[in-house]
Design a protein around this motif. Structure first.
Motif, PDB file in Angstrom:
ATOM      1  N   LEU A 148      34.529  34.474  35.090  1.00  0.00           N
ATOM      2  CA  LEU A 148      34.001  35.026  36.333  1.00  0.00           C
ATOM      3  C   LEU A 148      33.251  33.960  37.118  1.00  0.00           C
ATOM      4  O   LEU A 148      33.361  33.881  38.355  1.00  0.00           O
ATOM      5  N   TRP A 169      39.627  41.763  43.974  1.00  0.00           N
ATOM      6  CA  TRP A 169      38.873  41.520  42.749  1.00  0.00           C
ATOM      7  C   TRP A 169      39.311  42.412  41.584  1.00  0.00           C
ATOM      8  O   TRP A 169      38.814  42.248  40.474  1.00  0.00           O
ATOM      9  N   VAL A 172      40.374  40.599  38.479  1.00  0.00           N
ATOM     10  CA  VAL A 172      39.259  39.986  37.764  1.00  0.00           C
ATOM     11  C   VAL A 172      38.479  41.054  37.002  1.00  0.00           C
ATOM     12  O   VAL A 172      38.049  40.836  35.869  1.00  0.00           O
ATOM     13  N   MET A 176      37.501  41.447  32.975  1.00  0.00           N
ATOM     14  CA  MET A 176      36.171  41.693  32.412  1.00  0.00           C
ATOM     15  C   MET A 176      36.211  42.854  31.409  1.00  0.00           C
ATOM     16  O   MET A 176      35.512  42.834  30.396  1.00  0.00           O
ATOM     17  N   VAL A 188      32.048  43.689  39.756  1.00  0.00           N
ATOM     18  CA  VAL A 188      33.140  42.950  40.399  1.00  0.00           C
ATOM     19  C   VAL A 188      33.967  43.859  41.288  1.00  0.00           C
ATOM     20  O   VAL A 188      34.379  43.483  42.397  1.00  0.00           O
TER      21      VAL A 188
END
Length: 206
Positions: A148, A169, A172, A176, A188
């Motif tokens: 990140l 996002w 991403v 996570m 995020v």
């Protein structure tokens, strides 16, 4: 040694009124054979419409029931009828009997399963294994946080106003989650909805 139950107690176990009525018709010794009790269970064979009698056994402590009839009610009328017979007619269900083989097998299986569950519950925790699991999770979280950090730095290098080269996002955030960092994943996911003037502040906090 389980004391013989009252009629009221037996009938309170019935799933419905129809079962109570049907059990009453099976509470005499006429349809039953090979009935007995050892103080911990009651068993017997009940004559039905077919050529093979229904084999019924009740483990008293739980209580638990087993019957070879096709009924989906629990307990079935045969189990209730056997309990009523045991409750009201000691001579028809004598004490001190040895369980029939089919009843003994079921009771033994129940006892073994109970002992296995008790053994699993009493098994001491393995602190070394717990430490290994915690270490693996910590490493995954650290790797996710490092990734990140790189993604955030990359966004800053491209410029906060330029989102054409970076995409949303959500990908991403999914990374996570894989890294077992759900808190970071939630933060995020919120970045795509933030106005531009808030992005740098949120990047810094992350």
């Amino acid at each position: 040694m389980e004391e013989r139950w009252s009629t009221e107690h037996v009938l309170s176990l019935a799933p419905d009124a129809a079962s109570r009525k049907a059990a009453g018709k099976l509470s005499t010794s006429a349809p039953w054979s090979a009935a007995g009790t050892d103080g911990e269970a009651v068993w017997g064979e009940c004559r039905g419409s077919g050529s093979t009698p229904y084999r019924t056994v009740v483990e008293l402590a739980t209580p638990a029931y087993r019957c070879s009839c096709p009924s989906r009610k629990f307990p079935c009328k045969h189990a209730l009828g056997l309990l009523l017979l045991w409750s009201g007619s000691p001579d028809a269900v004598p004490d001190g009997a040895e369980p029939a083989d089919w009843a003994a097998d079921w009771l033994k299986e129940r006892q073994e399963r109970s002992e296995q569950r008790a053994g699993r519950a009493a098994a001491p925790a393995d602190p070394a294994a717990a430490l290994r699991r915690a270490g693996k999770r910590s490493a995954r979280v650290a790797a996710g946080a490092a990734e990140l950090r790189l993604r955030l730095a990359d966004r800053v290098r491209h410029g906060l106003a330029d989102r054409s080269t970076t995409g949303p996002w959500e990908e991403v955030a999914a990374r996570m989650v894989d890294a077992q960092a759900p808190g970071l994943a939630t933060r995020v996911r919120e970045l795509d909805a933030l106005p531009q003037h808030r992005l740098l502040e949120e990047y810094a906090m992350l």
